[in-house]
Scaffold this motif. Structure first.
Motif, short mmCIF file in Angstrom:
data_model
loop_
_atom_site.label_atom_id
_atom_site.label_comp_id
_atom_site.label_asym_id
_atom_site.label_seq_id
_atom_site.Cartn_x
_atom_site.Cartn_y
_atom_site.Cartn_z
N TYR A 31 0.85 -1.18 0.00
CA TYR A 31 0.00 0.00 0.00
C TYR A 31 0.89 1.24 0.00
N VAL A 32 0.58 2.13 -0.93
CA VAL A 32 1.27 3.42 -1.00
C VAL A 32 0.43 4.43 -0.18
N MET A 33 1.01 4.96 0.90
CA MET A 33 0.28 5.82 1.83
C MET A 33 0.63 7.29 1.58
N GLU A 34 -0.42 8.15 1.71
CA GLU A 34 -0.28 9.60 1.57
C GLU A 34 -0.80 10.30 2.83
N ILE A 35 -0.17 11.39 3.15
CA ILE A 35 -0.66 12.26 4.24
C ILE A 35 -0.95 13.63 3.62
N LEU A 36 -2.23 13.95 3.65
CA LEU A 36 -2.69 15.22 3.08
C LEU A 36 -2.27 15.34 1.62
N THR A 42 5.33 3.33 2.39
CA THR A 42 4.80 2.12 1.72
C THR A 42 4.59 1.05 2.78
N TRP A 43 3.38 0.54 2.81
CA TRP A 43 3.07 -0.51 3.79
C TRP A 43 3.05 -1.87 3.07
N TYR A 44 3.60 -2.89 3.78
CA TYR A 44 3.63 -4.26 3.25
C TYR A 44 2.71 -5.14 4.06
N ARG A 56 -4.13 8.39 4.22
CA ARG A 56 -5.00 7.50 3.41
C ARG A 56 -4.16 6.60 2.52
N VAL A 57 -4.79 5.53 2.01
CA VAL A 57 -4.15 4.60 1.07
C VAL A 57 -4.29 5.17 -0.33
N ALA A 58 -3.15 5.57 -0.92
CA ALA A 58 -3.19 6.18 -2.25
C ALA A 58 -3.33 5.13 -3.35
N LYS A 59 -2.63 3.98 -3.21
CA LYS A 59 -2.69 2.93 -4.28
C LYS A 59 -2.36 1.58 -3.67
N ARG A 60 -3.14 0.61 -4.02
CA ARG A 60 -2.86 -0.77 -3.64
C ARG A 60 -2.10 -1.44 -4.81
N VAL A 61 -0.85 -1.75 -4.57
CA VAL A 61 0.03 -2.27 -5.63
C VAL A 61 0.16 -3.79 -5.46
N ASN A 62 -0.11 -4.51 -6.57
CA ASN A 62 0.05 -5.97 -6.59
C ASN A 62 1.52 -6.28 -6.89
N VAL A 63 2.21 -6.88 -5.93
CA VAL A 63 3.64 -7.19 -6.13
C VAL A 63 3.85 -8.64 -6.58
N ASP A 97 11.07 -0.26 -0.87
CA ASP A 97 10.35 0.98 -0.52
C ASP A 97 10.15 1.90 -1.72
N ASP A 98 11.03 1.91 -2.66
CA ASP A 98 10.97 2.90 -3.72
C ASP A 98 10.12 2.44 -4.90
N ASN A 99 10.14 1.10 -5.22
CA ASN A 99 9.50 0.63 -6.46
C ASN A 99 7.98 0.69 -6.43
N PRO A 100 7.30 0.32 -5.34
CA PRO A 100 5.85 0.54 -5.35
C PRO A 100 5.47 2.01 -5.57
N ARG A 101 6.27 2.93 -5.04
CA ARG A 101 6.01 4.34 -5.27
C ARG A 101 6.19 4.70 -6.74
N LYS A 102 7.28 4.14 -7.39
CA LYS A 102 7.48 4.39 -8.82
C LYS A 102 6.31 3.84 -9.62
N TYR A 103 5.82 2.67 -9.24
CA TYR A 103 4.71 2.06 -9.98
C TYR A 103 3.44 2.90 -9.82
N ALA A 104 3.28 3.52 -8.64
CA ALA A 104 2.08 4.30 -8.38
C ALA A 104 2.13 5.67 -9.03
N TYR A 105 3.32 6.28 -9.09
CA TYR A 105 3.43 7.66 -9.57
C TYR A 105 4.23 7.78 -10.88
N GLY A 106 4.88 6.70 -11.34
CA GLY A 106 5.73 6.82 -12.52
C GLY A 106 4.96 6.87 -13.82
#
Length: 349
Positions: A31-36, A42-44, A56-63, A97-106
Motif C-alpha cells: 500500500y502506498v500511503m499519503e498524508i494530506l 509504503t506498507w507491506y 490514506r491509502v493512495a494505491k494498492r500495488v500488486n507485487v 520501498d521505492d519501487n511501489p512508489r514508482k509504480y504508483a506515480y511513474g
C-alpha cells in the motif's frame, strides 16, 4: 436504561474509530500511503495504523508476478513480409520501498504502458529480421524484447521476467508460397535420397561383382597351381619310376654279368652272346647295319660251335648240312667287305 444505551453507543463509536484506524495489508500487496495528498510511506503485508482523516491509502500495488497476454500485432519483416505476432509478457513490481512508489506515480496506466511498449519493441525487433530469421529465431526475439522492456520499465519499478512469442503467422499468400517451398524442398530431398540410394546400390553391386571376379581369379589361380603341382608330382613320380626301372635293369644286368663271371664263362660264350644281340638288332626296320670288325672271327667261332653241337647230336652223314650255312655266311661276309668294314666308333658295338 439510558446509561446502557449511551455506553453501547460509545462502544460502537470506538469500534468504528478503531476500524478506520487499523489497516491490514494482505500478502502479495503493498500500500502506498499519503498524508494530506503527499506520499508518506509504503506498507507491506500485516496490520498497520493510520491517522484518521489525514492519512490514506493512495494505491494498492500488486507485487505478485503478472501475465500480460496482449493482443496480436502486425509487424513487417526486413524483406517486406507481413506477420501477425502474438506475445506474452511476464512482469512484477519489485518489492522495496521505492519501487511501489514508482509504480504508483511513474506512469498513469502501467499495464497499458507495458502493452504498448511491448508492441513497439516487437515491431522494431521483427523489422530487423527477414522472414526466415524471424520464424527460426524466437529465442533471440524473446531475449531482445525482455532486455529492452526491462530497461524501459525500470523507472516504473517493474521487473520484466520473461517474454514469449506465442505465434508468428504470415499472411495467406506468403503461407501458401511457404507451403509450396516446403513441398518442393521435401521433393528435392526425396529425389536426392533416392539418387543416393541408387548410387549406393550401384556401388555395392559393382563392389560385389569386383569381389566375385577377384574370388574367381583367385580360385582359377589356385586351380592352376594345384594342377601344375599335380603334373609336377606326376612327372617326378614317372621319372622316379623310370629311374627305378633303369636301376633295376642295370642291377639285373650287373647281376647277370657277375653270375657269368662267377660261372667262369670263356671268351667264346661272350662272343655268342654278342652274336645273339646282333641278331636282335638286325631284326628291325633299320636300312643300315654296322657290324664290328671282328665279325669274321665271330663267324668262325659260330661255325666251330655249330659243328661241335651237330657232331654231338647228329650222324656223320648229316654234318655237311649243318656246316653249310656257316660256310655260306663266311663266303657272304668275305664277298661283301664293304658291309663288314667297320665304321669309326663301332669297335665296341
Amino acid at each position: 436504561m439510558g446509561f446502557l444505551m449511551f455506553l453501547l453507543i460509545l462502544v460502537i463509536l470506538a469500534l468504528a474509530v478503531l476500524m478506520s484506524v487499523l489497516v491490514i495489508v494482505p500478502q502479495g500487496y503493498s500500500y502506498v500511503m499519503e498524508i494530506l495528498g503527499k506520499y508518506h510511506s509504503t506498507w507491506y503485508a500485516g496490520p498497520h495504523f493510520r491517522i484518521p482523516l489525514i492519512e490514506r491509502v493512495a494505491k494498492r500495488v500488486n507485487v505478485k508476478e503478472q501475465v500480460g497476454d496482449f493482443a496480436a500485432i502486425e509487424a513487417i519483416t526486413k524483406d517486406n513480409v507481413m506477420l501477425q505476432v502474438d506475445s506474452v509478457v511476464f512482469y512484477k513490481v519489485r518489492e522495496n520501498d521505492d519501487n511501489p512508489r514508482k509504480y504508483a506515480y511513474g506512469v498513469t496506466n502501467p499495464e497499458k504502458a507495458i502493452e504498448l511498449l511491448a508492441a513497439t519493441t516487437l515491431r522494431n525487433v521483427v523489422g530487423e529480421m527477414t522472414l526466415d530469421e524471424a520464424l527460426t529465431s524466437r529465442d533471440k526475439i524473446n531475449d531482445t524484447m525482455r532486455s529492452v522492456l526491462d530497461e524501459a520499465t525500470d523507472d516504473w519499478g517493474v521487473l520484466v521476467r520473461r517474454v514469449e512469442i506465442k505465434s508468428l503467422t504470415p499472411n495467406d499468400d506468403v503461407r501458401q508460397a511457404m507451403e509450396k517451398q516446403v513441398t518442393a524442398e521435401r521433393n528435392k530431398r526425396a529425389e536426392i535420397l533416392e539418387a543416393e540410394g541408387h548410387k549406393q546400390s550401384d556401388i555395392l553391386k559393382a563392389e560385389g561383382h569386383k569381389e566375385a571376379l577377384i574370388l574367381d581369379a583367385e580360385a582359377d589361380k589356385q586351380k592352376r597351381i594345384l594342377a601344375a603341382e599335380a603334373e609336377k608330382q606326376a612327372l617326378i613320380d614317372q621319372a622316379q619310376g623310370r629311374a627305378e626301372a633303369i636301376r633295376q635293369i642295370q642291377q639285373a644286368t650287373a647281376e647277370g654279368i657277375r653270375m657269368i663271371k662267377d660261372a667262369g664263362a670263356d671268351e667264346a660264350v661272350i662272343r655268342l652272346k654278342s652274336l645273339e644281340t646282333l641278331g636282335k638288332v638286325a631284326d628291325g626296320n633299320a636300312t643300315k647295319l654296322f657290324i664290328p670288325s671282328d665279325l669274321a672271327n665271330l663267324v668262325s667261332l659260330v661255325s666251330a660251335a655249330a659243328e661241335t653241337v651237330e657232331t654231338s647230336r647228329t650222324p656223320a652223314a648229316a654234318k655237311p648240312k649243318v656246316t653249310e650255312p656257316v660256310v655260306n655266311i663266311e663266303k657272304k661276309v668275305q664277298a661283301e667287305p664293304d658291309i663288314l668294314k667297320s665304321e669309326p666308333g663301332t669297335e665296341n658295338f
